[in-house]
Design a protein around this motif. Structure first.
Motif, mmCIF file in Angstrom:
data_model
loop_
_atom_site.group_PDB
_atom_site.id
_atom_site.type_symbol
_atom_site.label_atom_id
_atom_site.label_comp_id
_atom_site.label_asym_id
_atom_site.label_seq_id
_atom_site.Cartn_x
_atom_site.Cartn_y
_atom_site.Cartn_z
ATOM 1 N N THR A 61 0.815 -1.208 0.000
ATOM 2 C CA THR A 61 0.000 0.000 0.000
ATOM 3 C C THR A 61 0.851 1.262 0.000
ATOM 4 N N PHE A 62 1.972 1.220 0.735
ATOM 5 C CA PHE A 62 2.850 2.387 0.864
ATOM 6 C C PHE A 62 4.055 2.334 -0.083
ATOM 7 N N ALA A 63 3.990 1.487 -1.095
ATOM 8 C CA ALA A 63 5.141 1.325 -2.001
ATOM 9 C C ALA A 63 5.602 2.645 -2.607
ATOM 10 N N GLU A 64 4.675 3.546 -2.853
ATOM 11 C CA GLU A 64 5.032 4.822 -3.493
ATOM 12 C C GLU A 64 5.901 5.706 -2.592
ATOM 13 N N TYR A 65 5.967 5.394 -1.294
ATOM 14 C CA TYR A 65 6.761 6.194 -0.360
ATOM 15 C C TYR A 65 8.154 5.596 -0.120
ATOM 16 N N ALA A 66 8.430 4.489 -0.780
ATOM 17 C CA ALA A 66 9.767 3.890 -0.692
ATOM 18 C C ALA A 66 10.723 4.658 -1.600
ATOM 19 N N PRO A 67 12.022 4.611 -1.320
ATOM 20 C CA PRO A 67 12.996 5.262 -2.210
ATOM 21 C C PRO A 67 12.876 4.712 -3.626
ATOM 22 N N PRO A 68 13.096 5.530 -4.647
ATOM 23 C CA PRO A 68 13.007 5.061 -6.030
ATOM 24 C C PRO A 68 13.881 3.829 -6.265
ATOM 25 N N GLY A 69 13.325 2.870 -6.984
ATOM 26 C CA GLY A 69 14.073 1.660 -7.299
ATOM 27 C C GLY A 69 13.966 0.558 -6.258
ATOM 28 N N THR A 70 13.286 0.821 -5.149
ATOM 29 C CA THR A 70 13.138 -0.204 -4.107
ATOM 30 C C THR A 70 12.347 -1.384 -4.646
ATOM 31 N N ASP A 71 12.838 -2.591 -4.422
ATOM 32 C CA ASP A 71 12.164 -3.813 -4.852
ATOM 33 C C ASP A 71 11.139 -4.190 -3.789
ATOM 34 N N ILE A 72 9.872 -3.838 -4.024
ATOM 35 C CA ILE A 72 8.822 -4.065 -3.032
ATOM 36 C C ILE A 72 8.555 -5.564 -2.850
ATOM 37 N N GLY A 73 8.760 -6.345 -3.897
ATOM 38 C CA GLY A 73 8.616 -7.791 -3.752
ATOM 39 C C GLY A 73 9.594 -8.334 -2.724
ATOM 40 N N ARG A 74 10.814 -7.845 -2.746
ATOM 41 C CA ARG A 74 11.813 -8.282 -1.765
ATOM 42 C C ARG A 74 11.449 -7.783 -0.366
ATOM 43 N N VAL A 75 10.908 -6.575 -0.286
ATOM 44 C CA VAL A 75 10.464 -6.041 0.996
ATOM 45 C C VAL A 75 9.401 -6.952 1.612
ATOM 46 N N THR A 76 8.416 -7.343 0.823
ATOM 47 C CA THR A 76 7.350 -8.192 1.359
ATOM 48 C C THR A 76 7.884 -9.558 1.765
ATOM 49 N N GLU A 77 8.850 -10.096 1.009
ATOM 50 C CA GLU A 77 9.467 -11.361 1.406
ATOM 51 C C GLU A 77 10.148 -11.230 2.768
ATOM 52 N N MET A 78 10.890 -10.154 2.962
ATOM 53 C CA MET A 78 11.546 -9.929 4.251
ATOM 54 C C MET A 78 10.531 -9.876 5.379
ATOM 55 N N LEU A 79 9.440 -9.171 5.144
ATOM 56 C CA LEU A 79 8.451 -8.986 6.198
ATOM 57 C C LEU A 79 7.728 -10.292 6.534
ATOM 58 N N VAL A 80 7.581 -11.171 5.561
ATOM 59 C CA VAL A 80 6.980 -12.476 5.831
ATOM 60 C C VAL A 80 7.888 -13.309 6.728
ATOM 61 N N PHE A 81 9.200 -13.210 6.504
ATOM 62 C CA PHE A 81 10.160 -14.044 7.238
ATOM 63 C C PHE A 81 10.681 -13.414 8.535
ATOM 64 N N HIS A 82 10.619 -12.086 8.668
ATOM 65 C CA HIS A 82 11.435 -11.413 9.689
ATOM 66 C C HIS A 82 11.105 -11.795 11.123
ATOM 67 N N ASP A 83 9.847 -12.134 11.407
ATOM 68 C CA ASP A 83 9.477 -12.441 12.791
ATOM 69 C C ASP A 83 9.314 -13.929 13.079
ATOM 70 N N ILE A 84 9.604 -14.781 12.109
ATOM 71 C CA ILE A 84 9.482 -16.223 12.337
ATOM 72 C C ILE A 84 10.364 -16.670 13.505
ATOM 73 N N PHE A 133 17.412 -8.082 6.469
ATOM 74 C CA PHE A 133 16.495 -7.265 7.272
ATOM 75 C C PHE A 133 17.189 -6.767 8.531
ATOM 76 N N GLU A 134 17.861 -7.672 9.222
ATOM 77 C CA GLU A 134 18.511 -7.317 10.480
ATOM 78 C C GLU A 134 19.633 -6.296 10.272
ATOM 79 N N ALA A 135 20.385 -6.425 9.187
ATOM 80 C CA ALA A 135 21.532 -5.536 8.945
ATOM 81 C C ALA A 135 21.108 -4.124 8.560
ATOM 82 N N ARG A 136 19.957 -3.988 7.928
ATOM 83 C CA ARG A 136 19.389 -2.683 7.555
ATOM 84 C C ARG A 136 20.341 -1.865 6.685
ATOM 85 N N LEU A 137 20.986 -2.542 5.724
ATOM 86 C CA LEU A 137 21.959 -1.867 4.867
ATOM 87 C C LEU A 137 21.423 -1.554 3.481
#
Length: 207
Positions: A61-84, A133-137
């Motif tokens: 929903t907020f993809a338009e507020y990400a920095p240009p070129g951000t891979d939103i598919g990769r973002v969603t993958e991270m968010l699915v896994f990050h709290d497992i 995700f953890e490194a935030r680089l």
């Protein structure tokens, strides 16, 4: 845990499929991990699986507020896994200083165990996403973190202070988390600052 029933299907690698099933059954436990935050309506505490699902919708929903070129598919993958990892490590409250001291070690041990339940190629991919995700680089990791910090802020505002009020959190402590949001998205950082200003006017923070 009961073992998955044997699978016999033409053209299917049954050993791989059963390994994947074991992982999926294991991560069902994330639904039992309770966070400190309440749902927006205040009716009950949120669980970590719900949190992860909601964040993937935040990302889309907020993809338009990400920095240009951000891979939103990769973002969603991270968010699915990050709290497992919380299946083993539990949810560490954002403002729990004592818990934060051991959080990284507990979560790394959990990541090593849980992701290893997957077939080797998928285990490596999941572990790399978690590490990123953890490194935030990367822009993707920073945007994912910005959403992870914004979500409980929204709930706390709607709950008239929520965990901020309950645990005596100060405005300054919350503004430290706003910095993380701004690192991932300038627009969402500005919004979060305005939200904190309004929460402060309403008396939601400890003086």
């Amino acid at each position: 845990m009961t073992e998955p029933a044997p699978v016999f299907a033409s053209g299917v690698d049954n050993e791989r499929l059963n390994t994947q099933l074991r992982f999926l059954l294991e991560v069902d436990k994330l639904k039992r991990v309770l966070r400190r935050n309440l749902l927006v309506d205040g009716s009950r505490r949120e669980n970590s699986a719900e949190h992860s699902w909601h964040l993937t919708l935040f990302a889309r929903t907020f993809a338009e507020y990400a920095p240009p070129g951000t891979d939103i598919g990769r973002v969603t993958e991270m968010l699915v896994f990050h709290d497992i990892v919380e299946i083993d490590a539990g949810d560490t409250f954002l403002f729990d200083r004592e818990g934060k001291e051991s959080q990284a070690a507990r979560e790394r041990e959990a990541a090593d165990r849980i992701f290893a339940l997957l077939p080797e190629d998928q285990a490596e991919h999941a572990h790399k996403l978690w590490e990123e995700f953890e490194a935030r680089l990367t822009p993707e990791a920073r945007f994912a973190h910005s959403l992870d910090r914004l979500s409980p802020m929204l709930a706390n505002w709607h709950n008239e202070g929520g965990t901020w009020s309950r645990f005596g959190v100060t405005r300054g402590e919350v503004m430290e988390k706003v910095k993380v949001i701004a690192e991932g998205s300038e627009a969402l950082g500005s919004y979060a600052t305005a939200l904190v200003d309004d929460a402060d006017r309403r008396g939601y923070f400890r003086s």
